[in-house]
Design a protein around this motif. Structure first.
Motif, PDB file in Angstrom:
ATOM      1  N   ASN A 177       4.532  -2.296  -1.455  1.00  0.00           N
ATOM      2  CA  ASN A 177       5.693  -1.525  -1.023  1.00  0.00           C
ATOM      3  C   ASN A 177       5.254  -0.325  -0.176  1.00  0.00           C
ATOM      4  N   ILE A 179       6.940   2.031   1.191  1.00  0.00           N
ATOM      5  CA  ILE A 179       7.585   3.314   0.866  1.00  0.00           C
ATOM      6  C   ILE A 179       6.823   4.003  -0.271  1.00  0.00           C
ATOM      7  N   LEU A 180       6.539   3.223  -1.321  1.00  0.00           N
ATOM      8  CA  LEU A 180       5.827   3.817  -2.457  1.00  0.00           C
ATOM      9  C   LEU A 180       4.439   4.276  -2.029  1.00  0.00           C
ATOM     10  N   VAL A 183       4.682   7.577  -0.089  1.00  0.00           N
ATOM     11  CA  VAL A 183       4.959   8.719  -0.964  1.00  0.00           C
ATOM     12  C   VAL A 183       3.700   9.105  -1.759  1.00  0.00           C
ATOM     13  N   TYR A 186       1.060  10.705   0.573  1.00  0.00           N
ATOM     14  CA  TYR A 186       1.380  12.098   0.899  1.00  0.00           C
ATOM     15  C   TYR A 186       1.033  13.010  -0.277  1.00  0.00           C
ATOM     16  N   ARG A 187       1.362  12.528  -1.474  1.00  0.00           N
ATOM     17  CA  ARG A 187       1.104  13.334  -2.662  1.00  0.00           C
ATOM     18  C   ARG A 187      -0.398  13.595  -2.828  1.00  0.00           C
ATOM     19  N   ILE A 212      11.056  10.745   6.546  1.00  0.00           N
ATOM     20  CA  ILE A 212      10.517   9.483   6.053  1.00  0.00           C
ATOM     21  C   ILE A 212      11.518   8.397   6.396  1.00  0.00           C
ATOM     22  N   ALA A 213      11.024   7.252   6.784  1.00  0.00           N
ATOM     23  CA  ALA A 213      11.908   6.120   7.064  1.00  0.00           C
ATOM     24  C   ALA A 213      11.107   4.857   6.845  1.00  0.00           C
ATOM     25  N   GLY A 214      11.702   3.926   6.134  1.00  0.00           N
ATOM     26  CA  GLY A 214      11.001   2.664   5.937  1.00  0.00           C
ATOM     27  C   GLY A 214      11.899   1.630   5.316  1.00  0.00           C
ATOM     28  N   GLY A 215      11.552   0.377   5.565  1.00  0.00           N
ATOM     29  CA  GLY A 215      12.214  -0.729   4.893  1.00  0.00           C
ATOM     30  C   GLY A 215      13.507  -1.167   5.531  1.00  0.00           C
ATOM     31  N   VAL A 221      10.646  -6.504   0.076  1.00  0.00           N
ATOM     32  CA  VAL A 221       9.749  -5.394  -0.246  1.00  0.00           C
ATOM     33  C   VAL A 221       9.394  -4.738   1.083  1.00  0.00           C
ATOM     34  N   PRO A 222       9.641  -3.419   1.218  1.00  0.00           N
ATOM     35  CA  PRO A 222       9.551  -2.810   2.545  1.00  0.00           C
ATOM     36  C   PRO A 222       8.182  -2.989   3.175  1.00  0.00           C
TER      37      PRO A 222
END
Lengths: 360, 391
Positions: A177, A179-180, A183, A186-187, A212-215, A221-222
Motif C-alpha cells: 500500500n 499510502i501507508l 505515511v 515521512y514519519r 498527500i495524494a494517492g490511490g 490497493v493504492p
C-alpha cells in the motif's frame, strides 16, 4: 504630518499581490518618492519589479517584500478589518503592515538608508536574489513578534513518490500500500537527527507534510502515492548530510525523492553589529530587546549569501501568517516604526544629523 | 465398453484443455474495459454460443454495452442454474505486460482479464457446450449469463437476472483459485476527513496538520480489535486505505484538511451494525487522547452484510463433489473477499456459491495472469456440478 499606520496598511493590502505585485510596488514607489527618497524600479523578471530606494549615502538596508501569500479561501483578503487595535487581513503581518511601519519610519527619520521592497519572496525569492545592496548590514522585516532574529532556519522541500504493488482491494495483504508506505516513510524521516535537534533560539525543527495524494477509489490497493513535505534545516545542520539521510529512508521504502527547493540555515553572532544596533534601538523605545529565531526562509537568506549580515525583525506572529487568522497589533507596528526610525537616525557610519538650530 | 463409463466422466473427458485455453486467449484479445466495453466481447460470446447450438440472447444495457445469456433446457422441468461471470475488465493503466497479448509463458496466460475473469468465461462456455452435447441434462435449465459493468462501470447483473438471466441458483465464476467460496464478504466503504488549522509552515507547531492527524487515524484503523477476529473459512475481515487527498494548496501552509477513503470488507461475524459502533468507539478514544483532533467519518455507500450459502444446500454439495471429482481432492472452503453477484441471490434466499479459476491475488494487477492448468479444470467442475445439481 505623521502617517496613519492602519490606513496605510489598509491601502497596501487592498492591492492583490499574490500573482503580481506590480500595482502595490507602484504605490510604494510613489509613497517613498513623496517622502523624499530616490526611487527606482528594478525589473527582476519580465513584468516583476523590486522597489529600490535610498536617502543619502550609507546607512542600513531595510528590506521587506511586496508580494503576498495567495488568498485561497480567505473570506475577505483585501479588506482591512479592525478589532480594537488588532488589524486583520491577508498580508497584514506578512508583510504589508511592516511596509507601512517602514514608510512611516522613513517619513519620521532623516538619516541615510537603503530600502528594498522585493518581489517574489513567497515563491522563489528572485527579488532579493537580484539585489545589489551597498549597505553594510540589513534588517529584513517579517513577523517575529518583535524578537530580533539572528538565527534563521533553512528548509528542504521534498516530493516523495512511492510506487506500491496493486492488488485487489479486498485482499490487501497481497499488495504493498503506497499510502501507508508514504505515511510511514515521512514519519521515519521526521525522526532523523537533523530534524530532532533543538536550537536555543529556534526550538525544535519544524516538519510539515503539506500535501498527500494517492490511490484510486475503485477497490485497488493504492499503487502510488505522492507526498510533499518541508523540513526545517537549522543553522549548523549540514544540508547535504540532511538530504542524504532523507534519501536513505526513502530508498528503504522503495520510493523516489525529488528536492524541490532547499536552503541552509544561517546564524549571525549575537554580538554582530547589526544585532547590537537593532537591540539598542529596541531598548531606546523603552522595551527589553529580545532575541529569537526565524524559522522560515526570508529574503535575509539571499542577503546573507551576498555577504550582508542580516537580521529579521517585525511585528506580528509568523504562526498566523499564511492563514485566515493573519493579524497584527497596531501598537506593535508602532514599535517597528519607532525602532526603525531610531536605527536610521542613530546609524553611526555617518554622524547623526544635527538637531535643527543646535550649535555645531 | 463406453457404456460403462459414468455419464459425467464422459462429459468431462469431452472437454478439451487446449481449446478452452484458446477460447480464453481469444476473449482476452478483445478489450472490454468497464463502462466502455464495446459490443465485440458480447457478440463474440453470443456468436460462440449460437455456433455451438446454444440459443443465445443479448440484453442491451446501453448503446455499445450488451449482456449475454445462453440457455440449455433439460429433459424435464426443474430449477434454473445460472453459471455467471462478467465480461468487463479493469482499465489497462500502468500495466507492464501487453494487456491484450494473451501470451502463454511459464504455464501462465498473461493479460487484462486473464484472471478476472475471461478465462472463467471460457471455462463456462466450454462446460455449457459439453453439457448440451452430452444430452445428459435431466431436468431444469442450465443458463450461462454474462454481464458488463462489474468492475465499476455501472454493474448490470441486477438487469441480467431481472431479465433473460432469471434463475433459481447460481455458480459465480469469479477467481477463487478453485476453492469453494461460501459467500461474499460484506462491505463498509467509508470516508474519513480530518480538519486542521492552517498556519505558516515555519510555525508548523502552532498549526494543526490535518494530514499528520490522519496518519494517527490510519494507525488506529489498522489496530481495530474487531478486525483481528478470525472466522473459520473466512479468516479476518479486511481493511484497505485506498485513496488519500490532503493539503494541496501550497507547501508553505500547514494543511487544514485531509480526506481518506477506506474500504472495509466484513466477515459474516462482523456485520455493519457491529463495525459502526466499533469505529465510533475508536474515534471517541482518539478524540479523548487528542483534543486537537477534529475528525468526521461517514459511509460512502450503504454498507452491506456478508452473505453465506446454507451449509446443507444441495448446490454446495454439487460443486464440492464436482471439484473433488475433477481435482482429485475435496476443495478448500473459504469466503470470497470482495463483492460479487452471488450476494444478490443469497440475499434473496437463493443458493449461490463462488468457484472459479485464478487467484484473486492476480486480479487487477499490472501483470495479470492465470495458471493455464486451472482453466480446463474449472470447465470440468462447472459441467460436473451442473449435471449433478440438475440431475
Amino acid at each position: 504630518m505623521s502617517i496613519d499606520l492602519a490606513a496605510l496598511t489598509a491601502e497596501l493590502i487592498a492591492f492583490p499581490s499574490h500573482d503580481d505585485e506590480t500595482e502595490v510596488q507602484r504605490f510604494i514607489a510613489r509613497a517613498l518618492e513623496r517622502i523624499g527618497l530616490r526611487v527606482e524600479l528594478q525589473e527582476v523578471i519580465p513584468g516583476r519589479y523590486n522597489v529600490l530606494a535610498c536617502r543619502g549615502e550609507g546607512g542600513p538596508l531595510l528590506c521587506s517584500h511586496a508580494d503576498a501569500f495567495p488568498p485561497y479561501d480567505h473570506p475577505d483578503p483585501f479588506t482591512l478589518r479592525r478589532e480594537g487595535e488588532v488589524l486583520i487581513g491577508r498580508a497584514v503581518n506578512d508583510t504589508k503592515g511592516q511596509i507601512a511601519a517602514l514608510i512611516a519610519a522613513l517619513e519620521a527619520s532623516r538619516g541615510p538608508c537603503e530600502v528594498a521592497i522585493t518581489a517574489d519572496e513567497e515563491r522563489l525569492g528572485r527579488g532579493s536574489q537580484a539585489l545589489v545592496p551597498r549597505a553594510a548590514a540589513a534588517v529584513v522585516l517579517e513577523p517575529t513578534d518583535l524578537a530580533i532574529c539572528p538565527a534563521q532556519g533553512g528548509f528542504l522541500e521534498c516530493e516523495l513518490r512511492i510506487v506500491g504493488r496493486p492488488a485487489h482491494g479486498t485482499v490487501p495483504q497481497f499488495g504493498y500500500n503506497a499510502i501507508l508506505a508514504a505515511v510511514d516513510c515521512y514519519r521515519e524521516i521526521c525522526a532523523l537527527p537533523p530534524f530532532t535537534v533543538e536550537h536555543p533560539l529556534l526550538g525544535r525543527p519544524w516538519t510539515t507534510l503539506g500535501t498527500i495524494a494517492g490511490g484510486y477509489e475503485v477497490g485497488v490497493v493504492p499503487p502510488f502515492c505522492t507526498a510533499r513535505f518541508d523540513l526545517g534545516i537549522w543553522p549548523g545542520i549540514d544540508l547535504g548530510e540532511a538530504r542524504a539521510a532523507v534519501l536513505a529512508v526513502v530508498e528503504r521504502f522503495g520510493g523516489s525523492l525529488t528536492i524541490l527547493d532547499e536552503s541552509p540555515g544561517f546564524e549571525l553572532h549575537a554580538d554582530a553589529e547589526i544585532v547590537r544596533r537593532l537591540a539598542a534601538a529596541v531598548e531606546r523605545t523603552g522595551r527589553p530587546a529580545r532575541l529569537g529565531g526565524m524559522a522560515s526562509w526570508t529574503d535575509a537568506h539571499n542577503l546573507i549569501m551576498k555577504g550582508i549580515p542580516s537580521v529579521v525583525f517585525g511585528a506580528g506572529e509568523l504562526g498566523t501568517a499564511h492563514s485566515d487568522r493573519e493579524t497584527v497589533r497596531l501598537s506593535d507596528l508602532g514599535v517597528v516604526r519607532d525602532v526603525l526610525q531610531i536605527l536610521i537616525d542613530d546609524w553611526v557610519d555617518r554622524p547623526p544629523h544635527p538637531e535643527p538650530n543646535a550649535p555645531l | 465398453m463406453a457404456d460403462r463409463v459414468p455419464p459425467i466422466d464422459r462429459v468431462l473427458e469431452s472437454i478439451d484443455a487446449a481449446e478452452t485455453v484458446a477460447l480464453a486467449q481469444q476473449l482476452i484479445r478483445i478489450p472490454s474495459i468497464t463502462g466502455r466495453e464495446g459490443t465485440a466481447i458480447s457478440t463474440t460470446v453470443a456468436e460462440w454460443l449460437t455456433a455451438h447450438g446454444i440459443p443465445a440472447e443479448v440484453q442491451e444495457i446501453a448503446p455499445g454495452r450488451l449482456n449475454v445469456v445462453g440457455r440449455i433446457e433439460g429433459a424435464a422441468p426443474g430449477p434454473r442454474l445460472l453459471l455467471n461471470g462478467h465480461l468487463d475488465t479493469k482499465p489497462f493503466d500502468g500495466m507492464v505486460i501487453d494487456p491484450t497479448g494473451a501470451v502463454i509463458r511459464d504455464g501462465r496466460l498473461w493479460g487484462r482479464g486473464a484472471c478476472d475473469m475471461k478465462s472463467a468465461i471460457a471455462a463456462v462456455l466450454v462446460a455449457a457446450r459439453a453439457v448440451r452435447e452430452s444430452g445428459e441434462l435431466r431436468r431444469g435449465t442450465l443458463l450461462v449469463g454474462f454481464e458488463v459493468g462489474e468492475e465499476g462501470g455501472g454493474w448490470t447483473f441486477p438487469q441480467l437476472i431481472g431479465g433473460p438471466g432469471a434463475c433459481d441458483a447460481m455458480i459465480c465464476a469469479e477467481p477463487t483459485n478453485l476453492e469453494v467460496h461460501l459467500g461474499a464478504r460484506g462491505g463498509m466503504p467509508i470516508v474519513v476527513t480530518t480538519f486542521g488549522l492552517a498556519t505558516h509552515t515555519g510555525m508548523a507547531s502552532q498549526g494543526i496538520n490535518a494530514i499528520q492527524k490522519m496518519a494517527r487515524v490510519i494507525e488506529s484503523l489498522y489496530a481495530l480489535p474487531v478486525l483481528a477476529e478470525e472466522e473459520p473459512a473466512w479468516g479476518r475481515s479486511q481493511l484497505n486505505c485506498e485513496q488519500i487527498e490532503g493539503g494541496g494548496k501550497v507547501t508553505a501552509s500547514v494543511p487544514d484538511r485531509c480526506e481518506l477513503k477506506v474500504d472495509i470488507r466484513l466477515n459474516p461475524g462482523l456485520p455493519p451494525e457491529r463495525l459502526g459502533p466499533a469505529l465510533e468507539e475508536m474515534f471517541a478514544s482518539l478524540r479523548a487522547t487528542d483534543p486537537d483532533l477534529k475528525v468526521e467519518w461517514a459511509p460512502r455507500v450503504a454498507p452491506w452484510r456478508a452473505t453465506q450459502i446454507p451449509l446443507d444446500a444441495p448446490l454446495l454439495a454439487a460443486i464440492e463433489s464436482a471439484a473433488a471429482r475433477v481435482v482429485g481432492r475435496p476443495p478448500t472452503r473459504a469466503g470470497f473477499p470482495g463483492g460479487c453477484s452471488a450476494m444478490l441471490l443469497l440475499n434473496d434466499g437463493k443458493p449461490a456459491v463462488i468457484f472459479g479459476p485464478g487467484h484473486i491475488q492476480q486480479a487487477h494487477t499490472v501483470d495479470e495472469w492465470i495458471a493455464v492448468e486451472q482453466i480446463p479444470l474449472a470447465a470440468r467442475v462447472y459441467a460436473a456440478a451442473a449435471l449433478t445439481y440438475l440431475s
